[in-house]
Write a protein that holds these residues in place. Structure first.
Motif, PDB file in Angstrom:
ATOM      1  N   ALA A  41      60.161  29.630 -19.566  1.00 31.41           N
ATOM      2  CA  ALA A  41      60.483  30.843 -20.315  1.00 31.41           C
ATOM      3  C   ALA A  41      59.224  31.472 -20.892  1.00 31.41           C
ATOM      4  CB  ALA A  41      61.476  30.527 -21.436  1.00 31.41           C
ATOM      5  N   MET A  42      58.326  30.626 -21.410  1.00 28.22           N
ATOM      6  CA  MET A  42      57.062  31.152 -21.939  1.00 28.22           C
ATOM      7  C   MET A  42      56.276  31.882 -20.855  1.00 28.22           C
ATOM      8  SD  MET A  42      55.751  28.016 -24.350  1.00 28.22           S
ATOM      9  CE  MET A  42      54.285  28.913 -24.889  1.00 28.22           C
ATOM     10  N   LEU A  43      56.272  31.315 -19.652  1.00 30.53           N
ATOM     11  CA  LEU A  43      55.532  31.937 -18.552  1.00 30.53           C
ATOM     12  C   LEU A  43      56.136  33.288 -18.184  1.00 30.53           C
ATOM     13  CD1 LEU A  43      53.133  31.355 -16.731  1.00 30.53           C
ATOM     14  CD2 LEU A  43      54.700  30.315 -15.083  1.00 30.53           C
ATOM     15  N   THR A  44      57.464  33.343 -18.152  1.00 22.79           N
ATOM     16  CA  THR A  44      58.133  34.616 -17.845  1.00 22.79           C
ATOM     17  C   THR A  44      57.800  35.678 -18.892  1.00 22.79           C
ATOM     18  OG1 THR A  44      59.961  33.476 -16.738  1.00 22.79           O
ATOM     19  CG2 THR A  44      60.369  35.725 -17.517  1.00 22.79           C
ATOM     20  N   ILE A  45      57.843  35.272 -20.173  1.00 25.21           N
ATOM     21  CA  ILE A  45      57.561  36.231 -21.246  1.00 25.21           C
ATOM     22  C   ILE A  45      56.097  36.668 -21.210  1.00 25.21           C
ATOM     23  CG2 ILE A  45      57.478  36.530 -23.761  1.00 25.21           C
ATOM     24  CD1 ILE A  45      59.860  34.556 -23.908  1.00 25.21           C
ATOM     25  N   GLN A  79      51.817  25.096  -9.028  1.00 22.04           N
ATOM     26  CA  GLN A  79      50.931  25.676  -8.027  1.00 22.04           C
ATOM     27  C   GLN A  79      51.583  25.624  -6.642  1.00 22.04           C
ATOM     28  OE1 GLN A  79      50.118  23.473 -10.335  1.00 22.04           O
ATOM     29  NE2 GLN A  79      48.014  23.733 -11.097  1.00 22.04           N
ATOM     30  N   GLY A  80      51.433  26.694  -5.893  1.00 21.71           N
ATOM     31  CA  GLY A  80      51.985  26.752  -4.539  1.00 21.71           C
ATOM     32  C   GLY A  80      53.415  27.230  -4.467  1.00 21.71           C
ATOM     33  N   THR A  81      54.031  27.497  -5.617  1.00 15.99           N
ATOM     34  CA  THR A  81      55.412  27.989  -5.632  1.00 15.99           C
ATOM     35  C   THR A  81      55.434  29.510  -5.734  1.00 15.99           C
ATOM     36  OG1 THR A  81      55.618  27.920  -8.044  1.00 15.99           O
ATOM     37  CG2 THR A  81      56.103  25.879  -6.824  1.00 15.99           C
ATOM     38  N   THR A  82      56.611  30.086  -5.469  1.00 20.38           N
ATOM     39  CA  THR A  82      56.730  31.542  -5.577  1.00 20.38           C
ATOM     40  C   THR A  82      56.588  32.011  -7.025  1.00 20.38           C
ATOM     41  OG1 THR A  82      59.140  31.331  -5.665  1.00 20.38           O
ATOM     42  CG2 THR A  82      58.147  31.774  -3.506  1.00 20.38           C
ATOM     43  N   ASP A  83      56.999  31.147  -7.974  1.00 18.04           N
ATOM     44  CA  ASP A  83      56.795  31.507  -9.386  1.00 18.04           C
ATOM     45  C   ASP A  83      55.303  31.593  -9.709  1.00 18.04           C
ATOM     46  OD1 ASP A  83      59.464  31.683  -9.931  1.00 18.04           O
ATOM     47  OD2 ASP A  83      59.636  29.631 -10.705  1.00 18.04           O
ATOM     48  N   TYR A  84      54.542  30.682  -9.150  1.00 20.10           N
ATOM     49  CA  TYR A  84      53.094  30.687  -9.368  1.00 20.10           C
ATOM     50  C   TYR A  84      52.479  31.931  -8.716  1.00 20.10           C
ATOM     51  CZ  TYR A  84      48.294  28.938  -9.614  1.00 20.10           C
ATOM     52  OH  TYR A  84      46.956  28.790  -9.891  1.00 20.10           O
ATOM     53  N   ALA A  85      52.950  32.261  -7.519  1.00 23.67           N
ATOM     54  CA  ALA A  85      52.440  33.450  -6.827  1.00 23.67           C
ATOM     55  C   ALA A  85      52.767  34.716  -7.605  1.00 23.67           C
ATOM     56  CB  ALA A  85      53.021  33.532  -5.419  1.00 23.67           C
ATOM     57  N   THR A  86      53.955  34.757  -8.207  1.00 20.69           N
ATOM     58  CA  THR A  86      54.332  35.915  -9.024  1.00 20.69           C
ATOM     59  C   THR A  86      53.399  36.068 -10.217  1.00 20.69           C
ATOM     60  OG1 THR A  86      56.649  35.695  -8.366  1.00 20.69           O
ATOM     61  CG2 THR A  86      56.186  36.969 -10.362  1.00 20.69           C
ATOM     62  N   MET A  87      53.054  34.936 -10.839  1.00 15.72           N
ATOM     63  CA  MET A  87      52.098  34.984 -11.944  1.00 15.72           C
ATOM     64  C   MET A  87      50.739  35.493 -11.470  1.00 15.72           C
ATOM     65  SD  MET A  87      50.464  31.858 -14.143  1.00 15.72           S
ATOM     66  CE  MET A  87      49.360  31.489 -12.763  1.00 15.72           C
ATOM     67  N   LEU A  88      50.284  35.001 -10.308  1.00 12.34           N
ATOM     68  CA  LEU A  88      49.003  35.467  -9.761  1.00 12.34           C
ATOM     69  C   LEU A  88      49.033  36.966  -9.480  1.00 12.34           C
ATOM     70  CD1 LEU A  88      48.171  32.584  -7.240  1.00 12.34           C
ATOM     71  CD2 LEU A  88      47.102  33.001  -9.466  1.00 12.34           C
ATOM     72  N   LEU A  89      50.175  37.427  -8.975  1.00 11.01           N
ATOM     73  CA  LEU A  89      50.324  38.859  -8.715  1.00 11.01           C
ATOM     74  C   LEU A  89      50.174  39.663 -10.004  1.00 11.01           C
ATOM     75  CD1 LEU A  89      51.156  41.419  -7.191  1.00 11.01           C
ATOM     76  CD2 LEU A  89      53.531  40.642  -7.317  1.00 11.01           C
ATOM     77  N   ASN A  90      50.831  39.219 -11.072  1.00 11.93           N
ATOM     78  CA  ASN A  90      50.736  39.923 -12.352  1.00 11.93           C
ATOM     79  C   ASN A  90      49.323  39.862 -12.923  1.00 11.93           C
ATOM     80  OD1 ASN A  90      53.436  40.714 -12.439  1.00 11.93           O
ATOM     81  ND2 ASN A  90      54.079  38.752 -13.307  1.00 11.93           N
ATOM     82  N   ILE A  91      48.701  38.698 -12.794  1.00 13.47           N
ATOM     83  CA  ILE A  91      47.321  38.559 -13.269  1.00 13.47           C
ATOM     84  C   ILE A  91      46.386  39.479 -12.480  1.00 13.47           C
ATOM     85  CG2 ILE A  91      45.344  36.990 -13.368  1.00 13.47           C
ATOM     86  CD1 ILE A  91      47.308  34.746 -14.053  1.00 13.47           C
ATOM     87  N   GLY A  92      46.543  39.476 -11.157  1.00 15.85           N
ATOM     88  CA  GLY A  92      45.696  40.328 -10.322  1.00 15.85           C
ATOM     89  C   GLY A  92      45.833  41.792 -10.662  1.00 15.85           C
TER      90      GLY A  92
END
Length: 584
Positions: A41-45, A79-92
């Motif tokens: 939840a923290m990661l989503t927020i 790492q390596g999950t779609t949730d992780y990729a979504t975070m990378l997308l937002n960071i990028g």
């Protein structure tokens, strides 16, 4: 336990009803999820908060979110999950907005690799990646890659249900890219489609609606539809203000709107007054400049030259409605000797700056970084040095003097001799200007010989050879070189200086000899553009020879050569022999 779904539903409601309270709500939710030790939840927020700070132009807060999100993701081991990729997308995306292009691209590429492996059906996340990566490509000059990503994004989104908003966003992104590629009509069409989709939404519009409106405003501006542009930008500002307040994007859009309004006002002034820039300058000087000198600098009135000479279409008399969009408006030049400039130049410039900005309905002069110092108080020495490299015209007799004349760019000589002097009681500025007014005969003839040589080499000789080799691009370059050399030859034979390149053709309307040269060169350029078969080669070569024959006739008529040979290298050699003979 922290209820993330309920939190996100309330977040959507808050964006719709109380956008100014979003930051506090997100931070409160982050704190509450932390107390519950709910890492996902923290990661989503944090992803939501990161996006909010990105849009609100708060880079420091954005960096804090990035660092915290990465630490939590590592602890969760995702790492390596779609949730992780979504975070990378937002960071990028946040890094891209902050100008950290290398970091952003690296995160996009890692996210892409994960999505490519894990997602097997059309998915919003991959489409979002394509959209955002295309913006990065565009911002770093890779427009082809940007367009490919946008096309991939659109292909995915159109296969998804309830994707109208994402389709609209992609239309807007494609529209912006089309503008960058100078594909104006296509870009405007995409922006219109994006705006129409957003407008069909019920209730509060998506936050990207403002971007689509801004893009549409730009498109209308580029098309010259200023009223539509103004209305659309005003609508965009309302949307930005309602969603985000007065952030950087709001301020940029305000500046764009002010530019359109200013452009409209200037264009209307030119149309309504039907005055050329030189007329405005002369009247402005007579009404404000001259009284200012008489009142504040009476001891220098008889030492100041006034007029409008230098850069700008108005100095050539070529200004029109289009000219009004930059470095145009009330203004004139006041030239002082170095001694006088050092004594009162700065004080006189301050007085000049205090003159009324608007005049006869014309807005104050809109000066760009490239057009500074065109008007105002100027030192004579620096004025002539700025353009020609010399404070006084080089001497016309010695070898060194003639070499200096040869080194001065032709458009620079036109720049210091164009325009109009309104008054010059001292006579010094006029004297210097007149010494630059015409080439020494030997210099003109040497430059004429050089341009004839280029005409012969590029047009009469190399064009056909490049066509025989099948090198169309090189053949076009030959035509280009020939045309430029022919224009210069025409100016020399008319004993005129050619102006800045974009005005060369316009200036040929004043020719008193070779009066059909402009028409023939225009026809040649049109032929070479359509030239792809042997028949095209024949017509181009024939047109080149026809132009050269006309030049030879004029050379003979002026007594510069006697030979009737149409190959201009022969004409060049005769002129050079005469110059050498005269030098003995």
């Amino acid at each position: 336990m922290f209820d993330l779904n309920e939190f996100l539903l309330e977040l959507d409601h808050m964006y719709a009803t109380n956008p100014k309270g979003v930051e506090a709500y997100l931070k409160s939710g982050l704190e509450e999820a932390g107390k519950c030790l709910d890492g996902p939840a923290m990661l989503t927020i944090l992803n939501e908060l990161m996006g909010y700070y990105r849009v609100m132009s708060k880079p420091t807060e954005c960096e804090w979110c990035i660092e915290k999100a990465v630490r939590i993701a590592e602890k969760l081991g995702i790492q390596g999950t779609t949730d992780y990729a979504t975070m990378l997308l937002n960071i990028g995306t946040a890094q891209r907005v902050m100008g950290q292009m290398d970091k952003a691209e690296s995160n996009y590429e890692e996210a892409y690799a994960i999505f490519k492996e894990k997602l097997h059906e059309p998915d919003y996340r991959m489409a979002t990646l394509y959209n955002n990566r295309s913006i990065l490509y565009a911002n770093t000059g890779r427009l082809k890659e940007a367009k490919a990503d946008l096309q991939m994004a659109m292909g995915l989104i159109q296969r998804l249900e309830q994707s109208d908003v994402e389709i609209a966003i992609t239309h807007a992104n494609i529209g912006n890219l089309c503008f960058a590629l100078q594909e104006l009509d296509e870009g405007l069409q995409h922006m219109q489609q994006a705006a129409e989709i957003f407008e069909c939404q019920e209730g509060k519009k998506d936050s990207h609606y403002a971007s689509a409106l801004s893009g549409l405003g730009e498109g209308y501006f580029r098309k010259g539809e200023l009223d539509k542009s103004i209305k659309t930008y005003e609508k965009a500002l309302e949307e930005i203000l309602a969603n985000y307040g007065e952030n950087d994007y709001y301020r940029v859009t305000v500046r764009n709107l002010e530019l359109v309004r200013d452009t409209k006002k200037r264009a209307e002034a030119v149309r309504n007054q039907k005055l050329k820039g030189m007329d405005i300058a002369r009247r402005y000087y007579e009404e404000y400049g001259k009284p200012m000198l008489e009142e504040k600098f009476p001891e220098y009135v008889d030492r100041v030259a006034a007029g409008l000479v230098g850069e700008g279409s108005e100095c050539l008399g070529y200004d029109d409605v289009t000219s009004a969009d930059h470095d145009f408006g009330p203004g004139f030049c006041l030239w002082l000797t170095r001694e006088d400039y050092e004594a009162v130049g700065q004080e006189m410039q301050r007085a000049y700056t205090e003159l009324p900005g608007e005049y006869m309905g014309f807005p104050a002069r809109n000066v760009t970084a490239q057009g500074g110092d065109r008007v105002g108080v100027l030192c004579m020495d620096e004025f002539f040095r700025r353009y020609t490299g010399y404070e006084q015209a080089p001497d016309r007799e010695t070898r060194n003097g003639l070499a200096r004349w040869m080194s001065i760019p032709i458009p620079a000589l036109r720049t210091v001799t164009n325009g109009e002097i309104f008054t010059d009681p001292l006579g010094e500025f006029t004297r210097r200007r007149e010494t630059f007014a015409a080439y020494p005969k030997g210099v003109r003839l040497r430059k004429l010989a050089m341009s004839l040589g280029v005409m012969a080499q590029a047009g009469q000789y190399n064009y056909g050879r490049m066509r025989k080799r099948g090198d169309q691009a090189a053949a076009w370059l030959c035509v280009s070189e020939f045309v430029n050399a022919a224009i210069e030859t025409g100016y020399h034979l008319n004993q005129m200086y050619q102006p800045f390149y974009k005005w060369k053709m316009r200036g040929m309307d004043a020719f008193h000899v070779l009066t059909n040269l402009k028409e023939k060169l225009t026809q040649l350029m049109q032929m070479s553009g359509a030239d792809s078969e042997n028949d095209g080669q024949s017509s181009v070569q024939s047109q080149i020879e026809d132009i050269c024959v006309g030049v030879v006739k004029e050379l003979n008529r002026q007594g510069l050569t006697e030979t009737k040979e149409a190959f201009l290298e022969i004409q060049k050699q005769e002129i050079i022999r005469r110059l050498q003979s005269d030098a003995r």
